[in-house]
Design a protein around this motif. Structure first.
Motif, PDB file in Angstrom:
ATOM      1  N   ALA A  27       4.632   7.964  -2.771  1.00  0.00           N
ATOM      2  CA  ALA A  27       5.613   6.877  -2.698  1.00  0.00           C
ATOM      3  C   ALA A  27       6.051   6.574  -4.122  1.00  0.00           C
ATOM      4  O   ALA A  27       5.284   6.783  -5.074  1.00  0.00           O
ATOM      5  CB  ALA A  27       5.009   5.636  -2.048  1.00  0.00           C
ATOM      6  N   PRO A  28       7.285   6.077  -4.300  1.00  0.00           N
ATOM      7  CA  PRO A  28       7.756   5.718  -5.641  1.00  0.00           C
ATOM      8  C   PRO A  28       6.879   4.626  -6.276  1.00  0.00           C
ATOM      9  O   PRO A  28       6.291   3.798  -5.571  1.00  0.00           O
ATOM     10  CB  PRO A  28       9.172   5.198  -5.392  1.00  0.00           C
ATOM     11  CG  PRO A  28       9.580   5.760  -4.073  1.00  0.00           C
ATOM     12  CD  PRO A  28       8.320   5.880  -3.272  1.00  0.00           C
ATOM     13  N   LEU A  29       6.826   4.632  -7.595  1.00  0.00           N
ATOM     14  CA  LEU A  29       5.984   3.693  -8.335  1.00  0.00           C
ATOM     15  C   LEU A  29       6.257   2.237  -7.944  1.00  0.00           C
ATOM     16  O   LEU A  29       5.313   1.480  -7.685  1.00  0.00           O
ATOM     17  CB  LEU A  29       6.177   3.885  -9.846  1.00  0.00           C
ATOM     18  CG  LEU A  29       5.386   2.944 -10.759  1.00  0.00           C
ATOM     19  CD1 LEU A  29       3.879   3.067 -10.538  1.00  0.00           C
ATOM     20  CD2 LEU A  29       5.738   3.221 -12.221  1.00  0.00           C
ATOM     21  N   ALA A  30       7.510   1.826  -7.870  1.00  0.00           N
ATOM     22  CA  ALA A  30       7.819   0.423  -7.554  1.00  0.00           C
ATOM     23  C   ALA A  30       7.301   0.035  -6.166  1.00  0.00           C
ATOM     24  O   ALA A  30       6.779  -1.077  -5.990  1.00  0.00           O
ATOM     25  CB  ALA A  30       9.324   0.178  -7.651  1.00  0.00           C
ATOM     26  N   GLN A  53       0.228  -5.143  -5.426  1.00  0.00           N
ATOM     27  CA  GLN A  53       0.400  -6.577  -5.706  1.00  0.00           C
ATOM     28  C   GLN A  53       0.021  -7.394  -4.469  1.00  0.00           C
ATOM     29  O   GLN A  53      -0.702  -8.389  -4.574  1.00  0.00           O
ATOM     30  CB  GLN A  53       1.843  -6.851  -6.118  1.00  0.00           C
ATOM     31  CG  GLN A  53       2.129  -8.295  -6.470  1.00  0.00           C
ATOM     32  CD  GLN A  53       3.613  -8.523  -6.784  1.00  0.00           C
ATOM     33  OE1 GLN A  53       4.467  -7.700  -6.477  1.00  0.00           O
ATOM     34  NE2 GLN A  53       3.903  -9.654  -7.392  1.00  0.00           N
ATOM     35  N   LYS A  54       0.470  -6.968  -3.309  1.00  0.00           N
ATOM     36  CA  LYS A  54       0.148  -7.669  -2.066  1.00  0.00           C
ATOM     37  C   LYS A  54      -1.348  -7.568  -1.752  1.00  0.00           C
ATOM     38  O   LYS A  54      -1.991  -8.560  -1.412  1.00  0.00           O
ATOM     39  CB  LYS A  54       0.985  -7.086  -0.918  1.00  0.00           C
ATOM     40  CG  LYS A  54       0.784  -7.782   0.394  1.00  0.00           C
ATOM     41  CD  LYS A  54       1.676  -7.182   1.470  1.00  0.00           C
ATOM     42  CE  LYS A  54       1.416  -7.845   2.813  1.00  0.00           C
ATOM     43  NZ  LYS A  54       2.207  -7.244   3.876  1.00  0.00           N
ATOM     44  N   ARG A  55      -1.909  -6.365  -1.860  1.00  0.00           N
ATOM     45  CA  ARG A  55      -3.320  -6.135  -1.549  1.00  0.00           C
ATOM     46  C   ARG A  55      -4.242  -6.924  -2.470  1.00  0.00           C
ATOM     47  O   ARG A  55      -5.224  -7.509  -2.044  1.00  0.00           O
ATOM     48  CB  ARG A  55      -3.635  -4.632  -1.648  1.00  0.00           C
ATOM     49  CG  ARG A  55      -5.096  -4.284  -1.367  1.00  0.00           C
ATOM     50  CD  ARG A  55      -5.368  -2.811  -1.541  1.00  0.00           C
ATOM     51  NE  ARG A  55      -5.307  -2.430  -2.938  1.00  0.00           N
ATOM     52  CZ  ARG A  55      -4.981  -1.233  -3.384  1.00  0.00           C
ATOM     53  NH1 ARG A  55      -4.664  -0.277  -2.550  1.00  0.00           N
ATOM     54  NH2 ARG A  55      -4.958  -0.968  -4.672  1.00  0.00           N
ATOM     55  N   VAL A  95      -7.373  13.532   2.085  1.00  0.00           N
ATOM     56  CA  VAL A  95      -6.172  12.706   1.933  1.00  0.00           C
ATOM     57  C   VAL A  95      -6.175  12.180   0.500  1.00  0.00           C
ATOM     58  O   VAL A  95      -7.136  11.534   0.073  1.00  0.00           O
ATOM     59  CB  VAL A  95      -6.137  11.536   2.935  1.00  0.00           C
ATOM     60  CG1 VAL A  95      -4.877  10.694   2.745  1.00  0.00           C
ATOM     61  CG2 VAL A  95      -6.226  12.052   4.376  1.00  0.00           C
ATOM     62  N   SER A  96      -5.117  12.490  -0.213  1.00  0.00           N
ATOM     63  CA  SER A  96      -5.005  12.104  -1.617  1.00  0.00           C
ATOM     64  C   SER A  96      -3.651  11.458  -1.866  1.00  0.00           C
ATOM     65  O   SER A  96      -2.712  11.645  -1.097  1.00  0.00           O
ATOM     66  CB  SER A  96      -5.159  13.334  -2.529  1.00  0.00           C
ATOM     67  OG  SER A  96      -6.376  13.992  -2.303  1.00  0.00           O
ATOM     68  N   GLY A  97      -3.560  10.732  -2.973  1.00  0.00           N
ATOM     69  CA  GLY A  97      -2.314  10.105  -3.381  1.00  0.00           C
ATOM     70  C   GLY A  97      -2.594   9.118  -4.493  1.00  0.00           C
ATOM     71  O   GLY A  97      -3.744   8.770  -4.750  1.00  0.00           O
ATOM     72  N   LEU A  98      -1.546   8.688  -5.139  1.00  0.00           N
ATOM     73  CA  LEU A  98      -1.684   7.734  -6.238  1.00  0.00           C
ATOM     74  C   LEU A  98      -1.941   6.333  -5.686  1.00  0.00           C
ATOM     75  O   LEU A  98      -1.721   6.069  -4.505  1.00  0.00           O
ATOM     76  CB  LEU A  98      -0.427   7.769  -7.109  1.00  0.00           C
ATOM     77  CG  LEU A  98      -0.191   9.089  -7.844  1.00  0.00           C
ATOM     78  CD1 LEU A  98       1.159   9.074  -8.568  1.00  0.00           C
ATOM     79  CD2 LEU A  98      -1.319   9.385  -8.819  1.00  0.00           C
ATOM     80  N   PRO A  99      -2.409   5.410  -6.541  1.00  0.00           N
ATOM     81  CA  PRO A  99      -2.704   4.050  -6.080  1.00  0.00           C
ATOM     82  C   PRO A  99      -1.506   3.417  -5.368  1.00  0.00           C
ATOM     83  O   PRO A  99      -0.377   3.508  -5.843  1.00  0.00           O
ATOM     84  CB  PRO A  99      -3.024   3.296  -7.377  1.00  0.00           C
ATOM     85  CG  PRO A  99      -3.472   4.350  -8.338  1.00  0.00           C
ATOM     86  CD  PRO A  99      -2.689   5.576  -7.971  1.00  0.00           C
ATOM     87  N   GLY A 100      -1.778   2.805  -4.208  1.00  0.00           N
ATOM     88  CA  GLY A 100      -0.741   2.117  -3.464  1.00  0.00           C
ATOM     89  C   GLY A 100       0.113   3.004  -2.574  1.00  0.00           C
ATOM     90  O   GLY A 100       1.035   2.525  -1.919  1.00  0.00           O
TER      91      GLY A 100
END
Length: 180
Positions: free
Chosen positions: A101-104, A111-113, A5-10
């Motif tokens: 997921a989109p950057l924003a 930010q929440k984490r 499982v891979s993906g960008l931060p967040g």
């Protein structure tokens, strides 16, 4: 059963990996957690540690070698990291998943984490971190992190919550490996 499982931060890779590991009773190995733990041990932010890793290739190379060794020697696991799918290259019957997921959206989650006060500050840190990582992946392995062609499944985590994504992935996983 071997799944990356891979993906960008967040993007939600840690959450999805944890849910999959619980559902299928698989061991979860998260290289991102290893990277965060080392940064914390050194008293550094992720962006500071990423900058240090840019100058000291041995950090990334050791973590990535560990991933390659694990995926080649263990069954019944989920390997979660930015490059997990690439580290599994050449290993047969590994299901490679990318969560996007989109950057924003990702920055809001980070930010929440991280309990960060400023969206703009977290946005800048995330962009710097991603640029740092992308540069290292190109320099070390000639991997373009934006090229998703190696993945079997790409899921947009902005569109569904983690349980809906789990349902989508369960259908795919059960069709490949059989039901849990």
């Amino acid at each position: 059963m071997q799944i990356t499982v891979s993906g960008l931060p967040g993007s939600g890779t840690s959450t999805i990996s944890r849910l999959l590991a619980e559902y299928y009773e698989l061991e979860l190995i998260s290289s991102g957690e290893v990277f965060r733990r080392i940064a914390k041990e050194k008293g550094m932010s992720l962006s500071e540690f990423g900058t240090m890793a840019e100058k000291d290739p041995s950090i990334d190379l050791a973590i990535d070698k560990n991933q390659r060794d694990i995926i080649r020697s263990q069954d019944n696991l989920i390997l979660e990291s930015r490059l997990a799918g690439h580290m599994a290259s050449g290993v047969p019957n590994v299901l490679k998943i990318w969560i996007k997921a989109p950057l924003a959206v990702r920055v809001k989650r980070i930010q929440k984490r991280e309990k960060a006060l400023s969206f703009d500050e977290e946005y800048k840190k995330t962009v710097l971190r991603e640029k740092s990582e992308a540069l290292r992946y190109i320099n070390y392995y000639n991997i373009d992190i934006g090229d998703l062609s190696i993945y079997d499944i790409v899921v947009d985590s902005e569109k569904w919550n983690q349980y809906q994504i789990l349902d989508v992935l369960r259908v795919a996983i059960d069709s490949i490996f059989g039901p849990a």
